[in-house]
Design a protein around this motif. Sequence first.
Motif, PDB file in Angstrom:
ATOM      1  N   GLU A   1     -39.026  25.877  29.694  1.00  0.00           N
ATOM      2  CA  GLU A   1     -40.281  25.299  30.181  1.00  0.00           C
ATOM      3  C   GLU A   1     -41.212  26.357  30.747  1.00  0.00           C
ATOM      4  OE1 GLU A   1     -39.120  22.382  33.004  1.00  0.00           O
ATOM      5  OE2 GLU A   1     -38.361  20.951  31.503  1.00  0.00           O
ATOM      6  N   GLY A   2     -40.660  27.465  31.190  1.00  0.00           N
ATOM      7  CA  GLY A   2     -41.491  28.554  31.705  1.00  0.00           C
ATOM      8  C   GLY A   2     -41.992  29.482  30.630  1.00  0.00           C
ATOM      9  N   GLY A   3     -41.596  29.222  29.367  1.00  0.00           N
ATOM     10  CA  GLY A   3     -42.049  30.054  28.249  1.00  0.00           C
ATOM     11  C   GLY A   3     -40.893  30.773  27.597  1.00  0.00           C
ATOM     12  N   VAL A   4     -40.781  30.602  26.276  1.00  0.00           N
ATOM     13  CA  VAL A   4     -39.663  31.210  25.558  1.00  0.00           C
ATOM     14  C   VAL A   4     -39.860  32.704  25.342  1.00  0.00           C
ATOM     15  CG1 VAL A   4     -39.047  29.066  24.408  1.00  0.00           C
ATOM     16  CG2 VAL A   4     -40.691  30.614  23.323  1.00  0.00           C
ATOM     17  N   GLN A   5     -41.031  33.217  25.642  1.00  0.00           N
ATOM     18  CA  GLN A   5     -41.294  34.637  25.466  1.00  0.00           C
ATOM     19  C   GLN A   5     -41.139  35.422  26.769  1.00  0.00           C
ATOM     20  OE1 GLN A   5     -41.688  35.841  22.449  1.00  0.00           O
ATOM     21  NE2 GLN A   5     -41.619  33.768  21.596  1.00  0.00           N
ATOM     22  N   THR A   6     -40.817  34.744  27.838  1.00  0.00           N
ATOM     23  CA  THR A   6     -40.711  35.424  29.132  1.00  0.00           C
ATOM     24  C   THR A   6     -39.424  36.235  29.222  1.00  0.00           C
ATOM     25  OG1 THR A   6     -39.576  33.553  30.169  1.00  0.00           O
ATOM     26  CG2 THR A   6     -42.004  33.565  30.252  1.00  0.00           C
ATOM     27  N   GLU A   7     -39.468  37.247  30.092  1.00  0.00           N
ATOM     28  CA  GLU A   7     -38.299  38.085  30.300  1.00  0.00           C
ATOM     29  C   GLU A   7     -37.144  37.281  30.890  1.00  0.00           C
ATOM     30  OE1 GLU A   7     -35.995  41.454  30.111  1.00  0.00           O
ATOM     31  OE2 GLU A   7     -38.021  41.123  29.305  1.00  0.00           O
ATOM     32  N   GLU A   8     -37.491  36.325  31.763  1.00  0.00           N
ATOM     33  CA  GLU A   8     -36.454  35.507  32.384  1.00  0.00           C
ATOM     34  C   GLU A   8     -35.703  34.691  31.343  1.00  0.00           C
ATOM     35  OE1 GLU A   8     -39.531  35.716  33.339  1.00  0.00           O
ATOM     36  OE2 GLU A   8     -39.456  36.544  35.385  1.00  0.00           O
ATOM     37  N   TYR A   9     -36.423  34.155  30.360  1.00  0.00           N
ATOM     38  CA  TYR A   9     -35.781  33.334  29.336  1.00  0.00           C
ATOM     39  C   TYR A   9     -34.885  34.184  28.443  1.00  0.00           C
ATOM     40  CZ  TYR A   9     -35.157  30.002  25.527  1.00  0.00           C
ATOM     41  OH  TYR A   9     -34.622  29.162  24.578  1.00  0.00           O
ATOM     42  N   ARG A  10     -35.377  35.378  28.062  1.00  0.00           N
ATOM     43  CA  ARG A  10     -34.564  36.253  27.210  1.00  0.00           C
ATOM     44  C   ARG A  10     -33.312  36.716  27.950  1.00  0.00           C
ATOM     45  NH1 ARG A  10     -39.761  38.206  25.537  1.00  0.00           N
ATOM     46  NH2 ARG A  10     -39.629  39.911  27.056  1.00  0.00           N
ATOM     47  N   THR A  11     -33.458  36.992  29.243  1.00  0.00           N
ATOM     48  CA  THR A  11     -32.289  37.391  30.039  1.00  0.00           C
ATOM     49  C   THR A  11     -31.279  36.254  30.126  1.00  0.00           C
ATOM     50  OG1 THR A  11     -33.645  38.898  31.366  1.00  0.00           O
ATOM     51  CG2 THR A  11     -31.522  38.215  32.299  1.00  0.00           C
ATOM     52  N   PHE A  12     -31.783  35.037  30.299  1.00  0.00           N
ATOM     53  CA  PHE A  12     -30.914  33.868  30.375  1.00  0.00           C
ATOM     54  C   PHE A  12     -30.091  33.713  29.101  1.00  0.00           C
ATOM     55  CE2 PHE A  12     -30.262  29.386  29.270  1.00  0.00           C
ATOM     56  CZ  PHE A  12     -29.482  28.977  30.330  1.00  0.00           C
ATOM     57  N   LEU A  13     -30.724  33.899  27.929  1.00  0.00           N
ATOM     58  CA  LEU A  13     -30.028  33.733  26.661  1.00  0.00           C
ATOM     59  C   LEU A  13     -28.925  34.774  26.477  1.00  0.00           C
ATOM     60  CD1 LEU A  13     -32.970  32.940  24.193  1.00  0.00           C
ATOM     61  CD2 LEU A  13     -31.379  31.344  25.284  1.00  0.00           C
ATOM     62  N   GLN A  14     -29.074  35.923  27.113  1.00  0.00           N
ATOM     63  CA  GLN A  14     -28.089  36.992  26.954  1.00  0.00           C
ATOM     64  C   GLN A  14     -26.892  36.823  27.889  1.00  0.00           C
ATOM     65  OE1 GLN A  14     -30.327  40.567  27.641  1.00  0.00           O
ATOM     66  NE2 GLN A  14     -31.496  40.409  25.729  1.00  0.00           N
ATOM     67  N   GLN A  15     -27.040  35.977  28.878  1.00  0.00           N
ATOM     68  CA  GLN A  15     -25.967  35.795  29.849  1.00  0.00           C
ATOM     69  C   GLN A  15     -24.903  34.834  29.309  1.00  0.00           C
ATOM     70  OE1 GLN A  15     -28.046  34.363  33.294  1.00  0.00           O
ATOM     71  NE2 GLN A  15     -28.579  36.429  34.020  1.00  0.00           N
TER      72      GLN A  15
END
Length: 317
Positions: free
Chosen positions: A50-64
């Motif tokens: 919801e905060g944007g799929v291009q954000t650094e937070e989202y990419r970091t989340f997917l890697q965890q």
Amino acid sequence: MESIFHEKQEGSLCAQHCLNNLLQGEYFSPVELSSIAHQLDEEERMRMAEGGVQTEEYRTFLQQPSGNMDDSGFFSIQVISNALGVWGLEIILFNSREYQQLRIDPIHEKAFICNYKEHWFTVRKLGQQWFNLNSLLTGPELISDTYLALFLAQLQQEGYSIFVIRGNLPDCEADQILRIMRVEQQQRPKLIGEDEAQRMSVQPVSDTPVPGDEAPLDEDEEELRKALALSRQHMEVEDEEADLRRAIQLSMQGSSDPTSPNAVVTAGSSHESGSSEETLTAEELRRRRQAYFDRQQQAHDSSTAGEVKDSGTKPNQ
């Protein structure tokens, strides 16, 4: 105790064993719990998106890695909570301020689930008696009503998180049988593999490996066994030990950090007209408890010796 369902430890599936021992049946499998974990992971991913799929937070989340399960078979408290929700059950943190303000005696509850270092196990009331259904034990362990408060207090001192189970548990054969009869336990169950470990410990030291030797315990397993040793202790607490019982009750109700080994509790006699209190550390609480058990054992030994003397017979050698 044959009617009591007790699922023993397999791999790291203690969350599954905890749930099934609580519900008294093979209600959950690793596949079903994994499905719940994946659903929770997806819900978390959607919230992050919801905060944007291009954000650094989202990419970091997917890697965890998933916080709800891992490859060893561990499942989180969220997975357990959702699994219990299927049965209309909910969990409440035992040491939370909201629950402690209710001042409910533990013996009036139905069940608890306990966690220490990613190990889950159940303590449940069946009929009118309490049982420790830890999957690391060889069988159910009977816990007296008086000992239950001490058992839970000691678990907290050892660093366990304890949750109260609220709601209607499904009917089971053991509960039906134990409503009309009580059981006695002559010998406490041991930890799985303990007999083998004791047998290996008395064998002579040899440089040559012996077939069937077990690998030494790793640090986590050793710490877990030490923490669970209290569940094998043959203890009974009498109502006459009023100060000790008050100290136990207060240790569960009160300090800012009850899991700390240096947590301080207050015990004493209180009346409407005033009170007399003394401050006890967790270590002093344990010393008082042990001293009381020693006195009980001495009294029991003296009573046994008197009976033998009166009968004019010698004890078996």
